[in-house]
Enzyme design. Structure first.
Site, PDB file in Angstrom:
ATOM      1  CB  ALA A 140      -1.050  -0.148   1.605  1.00 51.34           C
ATOM      2  N   GLY A 182       0.884  -5.199   1.093  1.00 51.88           N
ATOM      3  CA  GLY A 182      -0.795  -4.555   0.185  1.00 51.88           C
ATOM      4  C   GLY A 182      -0.554  -5.752  -1.459  1.00 51.88           C
ATOM      5  CD  GLU A 190      -2.577  -7.584   3.093  1.00 52.03           C
ATOM      6  OE1 GLU A 190      -1.997  -6.468   2.824  1.00 52.03           O
ATOM      7  OE2 GLU A 190      -3.139  -7.489   3.724  1.00 52.03           O
ATOM      8  CD  GLU A 227       1.145  -5.527   6.051  1.00 55.92           C
ATOM      9  OE1 GLU A 227       2.205  -6.253   5.860  1.00 55.92           O
ATOM     10  OE2 GLU A 227       0.450  -5.332   4.737  1.00 55.92           O
TER      11      GLU A 227
HETATM   12  C1  LIG Z   1      -0.694  -1.608   5.740  1.00 52.78           C
HETATM   13  C2  LIG Z   1      -1.048  -2.105   4.931  1.00 52.78           C
HETATM   14  C3  LIG Z   1      -2.174  -2.207   5.119  1.00 52.78           C
HETATM   15  C4  LIG Z   1      -0.115  -3.063   4.115  1.00 52.78           C
HETATM   16  C5  LIG Z   1       1.091  -2.041   3.102  1.00 52.78           C
HETATM   17  O1  LIG Z   1       1.039  -2.658   2.324  1.00 52.78           O
HETATM   18  S1  LIG Z   1       2.337  -0.823   3.816  1.00 52.78           S
HETATM   19  C6  LIG Z   1       3.176  -1.357   2.831  1.00 52.78           C
HETATM   20  C7  LIG Z   1       4.372  -2.466   3.118  1.00 52.78           C
HETATM   21  N1  LIG Z   1       5.210  -2.312   2.417  1.00 52.78           N
HETATM   22  C8  LIG Z   1       6.837  -1.944   2.206  1.00 52.78           C
HETATM   23  O2  LIG Z   1       6.754  -1.238   3.538  1.00 52.78           O
HETATM   24  C9  LIG Z   1       7.897  -1.792   1.614  1.00 52.78           C
HETATM   25  C10 LIG Z   1       7.626   0.108   1.479  1.00 52.78           C
HETATM   26  N2  LIG Z   1       9.327  -0.613  -0.712  1.00 52.78           N
HETATM   27  C11 LIG Z   1      10.735  -1.272   0.132  1.00 52.78           C
HETATM   28  O3  LIG Z   1      10.687  -1.249   1.025  1.00 52.78           O
HETATM   29  C12 LIG Z   1      11.681  -0.039  -0.722  1.00 52.78           C
HETATM   30  O4  LIG Z   1      10.624  -0.117  -1.196  1.00 52.78           O
HETATM   31  C13 LIG Z   1      11.712  -1.843  -1.302  1.00 52.78           C
HETATM   32  C14 LIG Z   1      12.478  -3.138  -0.618  1.00 52.78           C
HETATM   33  C15 LIG Z   1      10.633  -2.856  -1.512  1.00 52.78           C
HETATM   34  C16 LIG Z   1      12.631  -1.434  -2.788  1.00 52.78           C
HETATM   35  O5  LIG Z   1      13.878  -0.602  -2.115  1.00 52.78           O
HETATM   36  P1  LIG Z   1      13.829  -0.262  -3.059  1.00 52.78           P
HETATM   37  O6  LIG Z   1      15.936   0.272  -3.137  1.00 52.78           O
HETATM   38  O7  LIG Z   1      15.010  -1.020  -5.114  1.00 52.78           O
HETATM   39  O8  LIG Z   1      13.472   0.634  -4.530  1.00 52.78           O
HETATM   40  P2  LIG Z   1      13.204   1.979  -3.448  1.00 52.78           P
HETATM   41  O9  LIG Z   1      14.359   3.821  -4.058  1.00 52.78           O
HETATM   42  O10 LIG Z   1      13.112   2.707  -1.926  1.00 52.78           O
HETATM   43  O11 LIG Z   1      11.463   2.364  -3.740  1.00 52.78           O
HETATM   44  C17 LIG Z   1      11.820   2.868  -5.331  1.00 52.78           C
HETATM   45  C18 LIG Z   1      10.910   4.546  -5.020  1.00 52.78           C
HETATM   46  O12 LIG Z   1       9.703   4.018  -5.043  1.00 52.78           O
HETATM   47  C19 LIG Z   1       8.876   4.587  -3.394  1.00 52.78           C
HETATM   48  N3  LIG Z   1       8.471   3.231  -2.563  1.00 52.78           N
HETATM   49  C20 LIG Z   1       8.318   1.935  -2.861  1.00 52.78           C
HETATM   50  N4  LIG Z   1       7.602   1.507  -2.271  1.00 52.78           N
HETATM   51  C21 LIG Z   1       6.535   2.050  -1.635  1.00 52.78           C
HETATM   52  C22 LIG Z   1       5.383   2.147  -1.380  1.00 52.78           C
HETATM   53  N5  LIG Z   1       4.526   0.924  -0.187  1.00 52.78           N
HETATM   54  N6  LIG Z   1       4.834   3.092  -0.808  1.00 52.78           N
HETATM   55  C23 LIG Z   1       4.565   4.184  -1.504  1.00 52.78           C
HETATM   56  N7  LIG Z   1       6.523   4.232  -2.231  1.00 52.78           N
HETATM   57  C24 LIG Z   1       6.937   3.565  -1.896  1.00 52.78           C
HETATM   58  C25 LIG Z   1      10.342   4.534  -3.028  1.00 52.78           C
HETATM   59  O13 LIG Z   1       9.572   5.527  -1.407  1.00 52.78           O
HETATM   60  C26 LIG Z   1      10.641   4.779  -4.417  1.00 52.78           C
HETATM   61  O14 LIG Z   1      10.838   5.886  -4.837  1.00 52.78           O
HETATM   62  P3  LIG Z   1      10.962   7.778  -4.629  1.00 52.78           P
HETATM   63  O15 LIG Z   1      12.534   7.752  -4.905  1.00 52.78           O
HETATM   64  O16 LIG Z   1      10.144   8.616  -5.050  1.00 52.78           O
HETATM   65  O17 LIG Z   1      10.935   8.087  -2.540  1.00 52.78           O
END
Ligand SMILES: CC(C)=CC(=O)SCCNC(=O)CCNC(=O)[C@H](O)C(C)(C)COP(=O)(O)OP(=O)(O)OC[C@H]1O[C@@H](n2cnc3c(N)ncnc32)[C@H](O)[C@@H]1OP(=O)(O)O
Length: 258
Positions: A65, A109, A112, A132
């Protein structure tokens, strides 16, 4: 129909939904979720479509998400909007088979969403997880329930409480995914499978899905009775005659979905 965060393609009886937020690793924001629901409703209503595939990019099916969108929300707002309730309802209403074609990250998500589908086919590079807990929350699109049913309590607890990722091999061994395909050929392989399903008799496909889902929701005795009655009912279709006669006559069946 054109969308901001999704590509929709329809070919050979298959509806292909591609999540398309490359800059955010397909994070599920409210626009994407609402476009996904529109696509599912459209494909369910389209008589030419017999199976649906949901995929992402080679790097990410969906990294969860959208954390940036959720970060500022309060308890009152997420309760009022019933965050993710619409996605859960949309998948409950889809009667056509939906396959998740997962390459790269399927986290939170994203994992999921894959589990909302009827089965998951993973690329060799797929990585699944429910991180999460590291954000101070828990899964909210069915993760605690579906992952536990799929892989059992011990491994599900391990995933929920540590937030670690599992690779495709572990996911297949655990029962989360049905098969693993080479990353570069994965989507073509899934589309072949979906085309084969779309060519089958639609009444039997709908009822096979319904009966299989009953296994998770009812007692064995009720489930066995449901299956038997549904099996009996299919003898009222022309497709049962066609399917069995085609076998006897050593030819391919021509199903008419009735
Ligand atoms: C709460 C509920 C119901 C559900 C959820 O899903 S909570 C979210 C769970 N997911 C996470 O915690 C994963 C978050 N992402 C990461 O840990 C990393 O992005 C990665 C390990 C998947 C990949 O790392 P990598 O270094 O290859 O890439 P990044 O530079 O971190 O990401 C690229 C770009 O995408 C944005 N990003 C990634 N995941 C999310 C996300 N879940 N929500 C919003 N944005 C996301 C990340 O910020 C980056 O963008 P910017 O460079 O513009 O910040």
């Amino acid at each position: 129909m054109s969308f901001e965060t999704i590509l929709l393609d329809k070919q050979d009886g298959v509806g292909l939904i591609t999540l398309n937020r490359p800059d955010a690793l397909n994070a599920l924001n409210s626009v994407l979720v609402s476009e996904l629901i529109s696509c599912l409703n459209d494909l369910q209503a389209d008589d030419d479509i017999g199976a649906i595939v949901i995929t992402g990019s080679e790097k990410a099916f969906a990294a969860g998400a959208d954390i940036k969108e959720m970060a500022g929300k309060t308890y009152a707002t997420v309760l009022e909007e019933d965050m993710f309730g619409n996605a859960t309802k949309a998948f409950r209403d889809i009667r056509k088979p939906v396959i998740a074609a997962v390459a790269g990250y399927a986290l939170g998500g994203g994992c999921e969403l894959a589990m909302c589908c009827d089965f998951i086919i993973a690329a060799q590079n797929a990585k699944f997880g429910q991180p999460e807990i590291k954000l101070g929350v828990i899964p909210g699109i069915g993760g605690t329930q579906r992952l536990t049913r799929l892989i059992g309590k011990s491994k599900a607890m391990d995933m929920m409480l540590t937030g670690r990722m599992m690779d495709a091999v572990e996911a297949e061994r655990s029962g989360l995914v049905s098969r693993i395909l080479p990353t570069e050929d994965m989507l073509d392989g899934v589309l072949d499978i979906a085309r084969d399903i779309a060519a089958l008799s639609r009444p039997s496909v709908y009822l096979a899905k319904e009966a299989t889902n009953r296994a998770l929701e009812t007692t064995l005795e009720e489930g066995l009775l449901f299956e038997r009655r549904v099996f009996h009912s299919l003898f009222a279709t022309e497709d049962q005659k066609e399917g069995m006669n085609a076998f006897v006559e050593k030819r391919q069946p021509q199903f008419k979905n009735r």
